[in-house]
Design a protein around this motif. Structure first.
Motif, PDB file in Angstrom:
ATOM      1  N   LEU A  83       5.515  -2.806  -1.710  1.00  0.00           N
ATOM      2  CA  LEU A  83       4.818  -3.907  -1.047  1.00  0.00           C
ATOM      3  C   LEU A  83       5.057  -5.191  -1.834  1.00  0.00           C
ATOM      4  CD1 LEU A  83       2.824  -5.185   0.967  1.00  0.00           C
ATOM      5  CD2 LEU A  83       0.954  -4.354  -0.492  1.00  0.00           C
ATOM      6  N   GLU A  84       5.663  -6.176  -1.178  1.00  0.00           N
ATOM      7  CA  GLU A  84       5.894  -7.481  -1.802  1.00  0.00           C
ATOM      8  C   GLU A  84       5.043  -8.528  -1.096  1.00  0.00           C
ATOM      9  OE1 GLU A  84       9.882  -8.773  -2.460  1.00  0.00           O
ATOM     10  OE2 GLU A  84      10.611  -6.744  -2.925  1.00  0.00           O
ATOM     11  N   LEU A  85       4.284  -9.298  -1.898  1.00  0.00           N
ATOM     12  CA  LEU A  85       3.382 -10.307  -1.351  1.00  0.00           C
ATOM     13  C   LEU A  85       3.835 -11.702  -1.755  1.00  0.00           C
ATOM     14  CD1 LEU A  85      -0.038  -8.573  -2.155  1.00  0.00           C
ATOM     15  CD2 LEU A  85       1.221  -8.521   0.000  1.00  0.00           C
ATOM     16  N   VAL A  86       3.558 -12.662  -0.875  1.00  0.00           N
ATOM     17  CA  VAL A  86       3.797 -14.079  -1.173  1.00  0.00           C
ATOM     18  C   VAL A  86       2.501 -14.672  -1.693  1.00  0.00           C
ATOM     19  CG1 VAL A  86       4.459 -16.320  -0.230  1.00  0.00           C
ATOM     20  CG2 VAL A  86       5.556 -14.225   0.616  1.00  0.00           C
ATOM     21  N   ASN A  87       2.548 -15.225  -2.896  1.00  0.00           N
ATOM     22  CA  ASN A  87       1.351 -15.777  -3.566  1.00  0.00           C
ATOM     23  C   ASN A  87       0.272 -14.720  -3.754  1.00  0.00           C
ATOM     24  OD1 ASN A  87       2.534 -18.372  -3.628  1.00  0.00           O
ATOM     25  ND2 ASN A  87       1.762 -18.825  -1.557  1.00  0.00           N
ATOM     26  N   GLY A  88       0.691 -13.433  -3.743  1.00  0.00           N
ATOM     27  CA  GLY A  88      -0.265 -12.345  -3.981  1.00  0.00           C
ATOM     28  C   GLY A  88      -1.204 -12.096  -2.827  1.00  0.00           C
ATOM     29  N   THR A  89      -0.899 -12.690  -1.662  1.00  0.00           N
ATOM     30  CA  THR A  89      -1.822 -12.553  -0.536  1.00  0.00           C
ATOM     31  C   THR A  89      -1.157 -12.042   0.738  1.00  0.00           C
ATOM     32  OG1 THR A  89      -1.462 -14.876   0.052  1.00  0.00           O
ATOM     33  CG2 THR A  89      -3.346 -14.373  -1.398  1.00  0.00           C
ATOM     34  N   THR A  90       0.000 -12.601   1.100  1.00  0.00           N
ATOM     35  CA  THR A  90       0.633 -12.323   2.391  1.00  0.00           C
ATOM     36  C   THR A  90       1.887 -11.485   2.212  1.00  0.00           C
ATOM     37  OG1 THR A  90      -0.134 -14.492   3.149  1.00  0.00           O
ATOM     38  CG2 THR A  90       1.514 -13.367   4.511  1.00  0.00           C
ATOM     39  N   PRO A  91       2.079 -10.448   3.051  1.00  0.00           N
ATOM     40  CA  PRO A  91       3.314  -9.663   2.980  1.00  0.00           C
ATOM     41  C   PRO A  91       4.539 -10.553   3.150  1.00  0.00           C
ATOM     42  CG  PRO A  91       1.709  -8.545   4.367  1.00  0.00           C
ATOM     43  CD  PRO A  91       1.139  -9.899   4.055  1.00  0.00           C
ATOM     44  N   LYS A  92       5.542 -10.345   2.321  1.00  0.00           N
ATOM     45  CA  LYS A  92       6.749 -11.160   2.330  1.00  0.00           C
ATOM     46  C   LYS A  92       7.584 -10.884   3.579  1.00  0.00           C
ATOM     47  CE  LYS A  92      10.681 -12.386  -0.603  1.00  0.00           C
ATOM     48  NZ  LYS A  92      11.384 -12.095  -1.885  1.00  0.00           N
ATOM     49  N   PRO A  93       7.894 -11.899   4.341  1.00  0.00           N
ATOM     50  CA  PRO A  93       8.694 -11.698   5.562  1.00  0.00           C
ATOM     51  C   PRO A  93      10.074 -11.121   5.240  1.00  0.00           C
ATOM     52  CG  PRO A  93       7.682 -13.878   5.542  1.00  0.00           C
ATOM     53  CD  PRO A  93       7.486 -13.311   4.177  1.00  0.00           C
ATOM     54  N   GLY A  94      10.539 -10.248   6.105  1.00  0.00           N
ATOM     55  CA  GLY A  94      11.868  -9.674   5.957  1.00  0.00           C
ATOM     56  C   GLY A  94      11.950  -8.512   4.990  1.00  0.00           C
ATOM     57  N   VAL A  95      10.870  -8.220   4.275  1.00  0.00           N
ATOM     58  CA  VAL A  95      10.860  -7.104   3.310  1.00  0.00           C
ATOM     59  C   VAL A  95       9.867  -6.047   3.798  1.00  0.00           C
ATOM     60  CG1 VAL A  95      10.517  -6.382   0.925  1.00  0.00           C
ATOM     61  CG2 VAL A  95      11.430  -8.660   1.417  1.00  0.00           C
ATOM     62  N   ASN A  96      10.370  -4.885   4.140  1.00  0.00           N
ATOM     63  CA  ASN A  96       9.514  -3.842   4.696  1.00  0.00           C
ATOM     64  C   ASN A  96       8.496  -3.334   3.681  1.00  0.00           C
ATOM     65  OD1 ASN A  96      10.858  -4.012   7.097  1.00  0.00           O
ATOM     66  ND2 ASN A  96      12.041  -2.116   6.825  1.00  0.00           N
ATOM     67  N   ILE A  97       7.337  -2.958   4.217  1.00  0.00           N
ATOM     68  CA  ILE A  97       6.321  -2.258   3.423  1.00  0.00           C
ATOM     69  C   ILE A  97       6.564  -0.768   3.608  1.00  0.00           C
ATOM     70  CG2 ILE A  97       3.855  -1.874   3.080  1.00  0.00           C
ATOM     71  CD1 ILE A  97       3.400  -4.613   4.458  1.00  0.00           C
ATOM     72  N   THR A  98       6.665  -0.045   2.535  1.00  0.00           N
ATOM     73  CA  THR A  98       6.962   1.390   2.613  1.00  0.00           C
ATOM     74  C   THR A  98       5.730   2.203   2.238  1.00  0.00           C
ATOM     75  OG1 THR A  98       9.255   0.974   1.992  1.00  0.00           O
ATOM     76  CG2 THR A  98       8.490   3.238   1.832  1.00  0.00           C
ATOM     77  N   LEU A  99       5.364   3.106   3.136  1.00  0.00           N
ATOM     78  CA  LEU A  99       4.255   4.026   2.895  1.00  0.00           C
ATOM     79  C   LEU A  99       4.794   5.447   2.796  1.00  0.00           C
ATOM     80  CD1 LEU A  99       1.611   2.735   5.504  1.00  0.00           C
ATOM     81  CD2 LEU A  99       1.939   1.987   3.145  1.00  0.00           C
ATOM     82  N   MET A 100       4.140   6.253   1.981  1.00  0.00           N
ATOM     83  CA  MET A 100       4.468   7.673   1.876  1.00  0.00           C
ATOM     84  C   MET A 100       3.242   8.471   2.309  1.00  0.00           C
ATOM     85  SD  MET A 100       6.760   9.968   1.124  1.00  0.00           S
ATOM     86  CE  MET A 100       7.955   9.174   0.043  1.00  0.00           C
ATOM     87  N   ALA A 101       3.392   9.226   3.402  1.00  0.00           N
ATOM     88  CA  ALA A 101       2.278  10.016   3.941  1.00  0.00           C
ATOM     89  C   ALA A 101       2.508  11.493   3.671  1.00  0.00           C
ATOM     90  CB  ALA A 101       2.131   9.772   5.436  1.00  0.00           C
ATOM     91  N   ASP A 102       1.496  12.136   3.135  1.00  0.00           N
ATOM     92  CA  ASP A 102       1.538  13.582   2.884  1.00  0.00           C
ATOM     93  C   ASP A 102       0.798  14.279   4.023  1.00  0.00           C
ATOM     94  OD1 ASP A 102       1.579  16.150   1.922  1.00  0.00           O
ATOM     95  OD2 ASP A 102       0.121  15.813   0.325  1.00  0.00           O
ATOM     96  N   VAL A 103       1.563  14.921   4.906  1.00  0.00           N
ATOM     97  CA  VAL A 103       0.999  15.581   6.087  1.00  0.00           C
ATOM     98  C   VAL A 103       1.219  17.084   5.963  1.00  0.00           C
ATOM     99  CG1 VAL A 103       1.080  15.755   8.606  1.00  0.00           C
ATOM    100  CG2 VAL A 103       1.499  13.549   7.494  1.00  0.00           C
ATOM    101  N   SER A 104       0.201  17.869   6.300  1.00  0.00           N
ATOM    102  CA  SER A 104       0.319  19.327   6.255  1.00  0.00           C
ATOM    103  C   SER A 104      -0.018  19.922   7.619  1.00  0.00           C
ATOM    104  CB  SER A 104      -0.608  19.921   5.188  1.00  0.00           C
ATOM    105  OG  SER A 104      -1.965  19.671   5.500  1.00  0.00           O
ATOM    106  N   VAL A 105       0.670  21.009   7.950  1.00  0.00           N
ATOM    107  CA  VAL A 105       0.419  21.752   9.186  1.00  0.00           C
ATOM    108  C   VAL A 105       0.065  23.178   8.797  1.00  0.00           C
ATOM    109  CG1 VAL A 105       1.349  22.554  11.377  1.00  0.00           C
ATOM    110  CG2 VAL A 105       2.039  20.323  10.485  1.00  0.00           C
ATOM    111  N   LYS A 106      -1.170  23.565   9.066  1.00  0.00           N
ATOM    112  CA  LYS A 106      -1.636  24.916   8.742  1.00  0.00           C
ATOM    113  C   LYS A 106      -1.542  25.804   9.970  1.00  0.00           C
ATOM    114  CE  LYS A 106      -5.626  27.469   6.949  1.00  0.00           C
ATOM    115  NZ  LYS A 106      -7.036  27.376   6.501  1.00  0.00           N
ATOM    116  N   ASN A 107      -0.875  26.949   9.809  1.00  0.00           N
ATOM    117  CA  ASN A 107      -0.704  27.887  10.917  1.00  0.00           C
ATOM    118  C   ASN A 107      -1.572  29.124  10.675  1.00  0.00           C
ATOM    119  OD1 ASN A 107       0.227  29.378  13.082  1.00  0.00           O
ATOM    120  ND2 ASN A 107       2.089  30.034  12.047  1.00  0.00           N
ATOM    121  N   PRO A 108      -2.679  29.288  11.416  1.00  0.00           N
ATOM    122  CA  PRO A 108      -3.567  30.441  11.212  1.00  0.00           C
ATOM    123  C   PRO A 108      -3.165  31.690  11.993  1.00  0.00           C
ATOM    124  CG  PRO A 108      -4.553  28.972  12.800  1.00  0.00           C
ATOM    125  CD  PRO A 108      -3.223  28.353  12.413  1.00  0.00           C
ATOM    126  N   ASN A 109      -2.044  31.634  12.725  1.00  0.00           N
ATOM    127  CA  ASN A 109      -1.629  32.738  13.584  1.00  0.00           C
ATOM    128  C   ASN A 109      -0.853  33.797  12.814  1.00  0.00           C
ATOM    129  OD1 ASN A 109      -2.385  31.778  16.438  1.00  0.00           O
ATOM    130  ND2 ASN A 109      -1.303  30.011  15.607  1.00  0.00           N
TER     131      ASN A 109
END
Length: 222
Positions: free
Chosen positions: A82-108
């Motif tokens: 995450l890159e911010l302009v003046n520490g407040t606004t996301p910098k245009p043209g630079v993507n914000i990258t998130l990492m999501a940990d998702v789990s799928v539980k199979n009880p069958n």
């Protein structure tokens, strides 16, 4: 005395032959009756076994082999870049990258094969990011974990009207939608298509650059 000692004549031969035929016919009827009884008993045993197997199968279908809902869970979401302009606004043209940990539980008792998993990120009702994960398989009574990399486009965030007020509070409220479609197949007999959907709300803290107040609701359709 001669008359008294006189020998009585034998029965006619036709009578003796008829008597033997009656005996043979009686024996034959008795054998047929025995065979019919054995046949009835055999049929009864087979029918009883089939009924027992049917009852056992029904019990298994409604207990062990009953298709249960897979459980999808968003364990955590982290901001990787995450890159911010003046520490407040996301910098245009630079993507914000998130990492999501998702789990799928199979009880069958059988594996759950799922197709491509899609996660969409919304901000202010606008789609600002999306991630796709390849198809996979959650083994029987196991949990499959996936790490999803989500790229959020700042240019779309900057177009949301509520951005200025959110920047003042240093928090961006976002929503995510994840969909997992697949199939559960038990003993090559029971096949059930399952679609698991999950809606989450989260808050991106711009100061600490972390995800806070994450809440999720799940829905399963068979």
């Amino acid at each position: 005395m001669a008359e008294k000692d006189q020998v009585k004549p034998l029965a006619p031969s036709a009578y003796r032959i008829g008597s033997h035929e009656d005996e043979d016919q009686a024996i034959s009827m008795e054998l047929k009756t025995l065979k019919q009884r054995k046949y009835i008993k055999c049929c009864g045993c087979i029918t009883a076994l089939l009924l027992i197997q049917a009852v056992i199968l029904l019990i298994l279908l409604f207990t062990v082999f009953r298709v249960k809902d897979p459980v999808i869970k968003m364990n955590s979401v982290k901001i990787v870049h995450l890159e911010l302009v003046n520490g407040t606004t996301p910098k245009p043209g630079v993507n914000i990258t998130l990492m999501a940990d998702v789990s799928v539980k199979n009880p069958n008792v059988a594996s759950f094969k799922y197709s491509n998993t899609t996660t969409t990120i919304y901000y202010g009702g606008v789609v600002v990011g999306e991630a796709k994960n390849p198809a996979g398989k959650a083994k029987a009574r196991r949990t499959m974990r996936m790490n999803l990399t989500i790229d959020i486009m700042p240019d779309k965030i900057l177009g949301v009207q509520s951005l200025s007020s959110d920047i003042q509070s240093r928090k961006l409220s976002m929503n995510s939608y994840t969909k997992v479609g697949g199939r559960v197949k038990i003993l090559h007999i029971i096949k059930r298509h399952v679609v698991v959907k999950m809606n989450c709300s989260m808050t991106m803290n711009l100061t600490s650059q972390s995800i806070q107040e994450q809440k999720c609701k799940r829905h399963v359709s068979l």
